[in-house]
Design a protein around this motif. Structure first.
Motif, mmCIF file in Angstrom:
data_model
loop_
_atom_site.group_PDB
_atom_site.id
_atom_site.type_symbol
_atom_site.label_atom_id
_atom_site.label_comp_id
_atom_site.label_asym_id
_atom_site.label_seq_id
_atom_site.Cartn_x
_atom_site.Cartn_y
_atom_site.Cartn_z
ATOM 1 N N TYR A 1 0.900 -1.284 -0.199
ATOM 2 C CA TYR A 1 -0.120 0.034 0.031
ATOM 3 C C TYR A 1 0.991 1.277 -0.115
ATOM 4 O O TYR A 1 2.043 1.184 0.763
ATOM 5 C CB TYR A 1 -0.680 -0.025 1.395
ATOM 6 C CG TYR A 1 -0.338 0.087 2.454
ATOM 7 C CD1 TYR A 1 0.180 1.326 3.254
ATOM 8 C CD2 TYR A 1 0.218 -1.171 3.192
ATOM 9 C CE1 TYR A 1 0.929 1.214 4.419
ATOM 10 C CE2 TYR A 1 0.863 -1.206 4.196
ATOM 11 C CZ TYR A 1 1.057 0.066 5.070
ATOM 12 O OH TYR A 1 1.846 0.123 6.189
ATOM 13 N N ALA A 2 0.524 2.552 -0.661
ATOM 14 C CA ALA A 2 1.133 3.493 -0.739
ATOM 15 C C ALA A 2 1.356 4.201 0.765
ATOM 16 O O ALA A 2 0.281 4.200 1.364
ATOM 17 C CB ALA A 2 0.673 4.376 -1.726
ATOM 18 N N ARG A 3 2.235 4.696 0.670
ATOM 19 C CA ARG A 3 2.417 5.454 1.954
ATOM 20 C C ARG A 3 3.221 6.986 1.465
ATOM 21 O O ARG A 3 4.058 7.090 0.813
ATOM 22 C CB ARG A 3 3.126 4.819 3.126
ATOM 23 C CG ARG A 3 4.772 4.536 2.932
ATOM 24 C CD ARG A 3 5.093 3.286 2.367
ATOM 25 N NE ARG A 3 4.269 1.883 2.505
ATOM 26 C CZ ARG A 3 4.233 0.979 3.288
ATOM 27 N NH1 ARG A 3 4.971 1.010 4.260
ATOM 28 N NH2 ARG A 3 3.578 0.048 3.332
ATOM 29 N N LEU A 4 2.887 7.982 2.349
ATOM 30 C CA LEU A 4 3.442 9.494 2.018
ATOM 31 C C LEU A 4 3.893 9.683 3.425
ATOM 32 O O LEU A 4 3.125 10.011 4.524
ATOM 33 C CB LEU A 4 2.360 10.181 1.932
ATOM 34 C CG LEU A 4 2.761 11.877 1.887
ATOM 35 C CD1 LEU A 4 3.751 12.069 0.692
ATOM 36 C CD2 LEU A 4 1.244 12.596 1.344
ATOM 37 N N ARG A 5 5.171 9.633 3.626
ATOM 38 C CA ARG A 5 6.188 9.758 4.912
ATOM 39 C C ARG A 5 6.607 11.367 5.120
ATOM 40 O O ARG A 5 7.168 11.821 3.929
ATOM 41 C CB ARG A 5 7.216 8.899 4.979
ATOM 42 C CG ARG A 5 7.039 7.419 4.950
ATOM 43 C CD ARG A 5 8.264 6.441 5.090
ATOM 44 N NE ARG A 5 8.196 5.138 5.474
ATOM 45 C CZ ARG A 5 7.999 4.498 6.358
ATOM 46 N NH1 ARG A 5 8.354 5.156 7.596
ATOM 47 N NH2 ARG A 5 7.825 3.216 6.448
ATOM 48 N N ILE A 6 5.812 12.040 5.957
ATOM 49 C CA ILE A 6 6.055 13.310 6.109
ATOM 50 C C ILE A 6 7.200 13.650 7.207
ATOM 51 O O ILE A 6 6.714 13.395 8.335
ATOM 52 C CB ILE A 6 4.911 13.993 6.536
ATOM 53 C CG1 ILE A 6 3.611 13.536 5.196
ATOM 54 C CG2 ILE A 6 4.909 15.655 6.636
ATOM 55 C CD1 ILE A 6 2.416 14.135 5.503
ATOM 56 N N GLY A 7 8.211 14.255 6.580
ATOM 57 C CA GLY A 7 9.240 14.391 7.769
ATOM 58 C C GLY A 7 9.025 15.591 8.909
ATOM 59 O O GLY A 7 8.499 16.452 8.645
ATOM 60 N N ILE A 8 9.311 15.244 10.190
ATOM 61 C CA ILE A 8 9.219 15.808 11.314
ATOM 62 C C ILE A 8 10.466 15.768 12.320
ATOM 63 O O ILE A 8 10.576 16.229 13.358
ATOM 64 C CB ILE A 8 7.869 15.269 12.263
ATOM 65 C CG1 ILE A 8 8.012 13.997 12.763
ATOM 66 C CG2 ILE A 8 6.516 15.548 11.482
ATOM 67 C CD1 ILE A 8 7.274 13.642 14.045
ATOM 68 N N GLY A 9 11.567 15.043 11.806
ATOM 69 C CA GLY A 9 12.628 15.077 12.301
ATOM 70 C C GLY A 9 13.608 16.229 12.224
ATOM 71 O O GLY A 9 13.270 17.217 11.473
#
Length: 171
Positions: free
Chosen positions: A104-112
């Motif tokens: 499944y597709a995932r949109l990983r959004i940086g918070i680091g």
């Protein structure tokens, strides 16, 4: 935050409470789109997928894009992927368990990045953004919305090619 921005951009109705989630839907790029925000703890996020899994036409590899925060990516960046491991993300682990698949597709959004001071990752993820960080996130929303609309209209491969080749910092 992204789901609320999408509702505003697409002029969807307000989220309404359903069993284990908040949900709204409408049309984007000629397709019916459903936005879901789980009401469960993150490590139980997969429960929000149950209504979709009962639909024989639902194909997670084609129909599902999960947006998640990612402290392994710098604040103000994102990556979109077609599949992969949970990478220790409890919400993704729950989704994988519910689906029985990593496809499944995932949109990983940086918070680091995660601070070097021994901060517990859970505490870091659950902390609030300061004003500067919030401005950085708000500046990222147009690119996140574009990437999401690209995924809807043109599929995951086009979205990955278009948005991941920019490098970690989004334009």
């Amino acid at each position: 935050m992204l789901a609320d921005e999408l509702v505003e951009r697409w002029a969807f109705p307000s989220f309404r409470r359903v069993r284990r989630a908040y949900r709204t839907d409408g049309h984007v790029c000629g397709d019916t789109v459903v936005l879901v925000k789980p009401r469960t703890y993150m490590n139980l996020s997969g429960y929000a997928l149950a209504p979709f899994q009962r639909d024989p036409a639902f194909d997670a590899a084609r129909d599902l894009l999960i947006a998640v925060d990612e402290f392994a990516l710098p604040l103000g960046s994102f990556r979109i992927r077609a599949r992969g491991s949970a990478g220790g993300h409890n919400g993704l682990e729950s989704i994988e368990a519910a689906l029985g698949s990593r496809d499944y597709a995932r949109l990983r959004i940086g918070i680091g990045p995660l601070p070097d001071d021994g901060t517990d990752p859970a505490d870091f993820v659950l902390s609030t953004f300061d004003d500067e960080e919030l401005d950085t996130m708000r500046a990222l929303f147009p690119a996140l919305i574009e990437a999401t609309e690209c995924w809807i209209a043109e599929g995951i491969d086009t979205a990955m090619n278009r948005y991941n080749r920019r490098g970690l910092k989004s334009d």
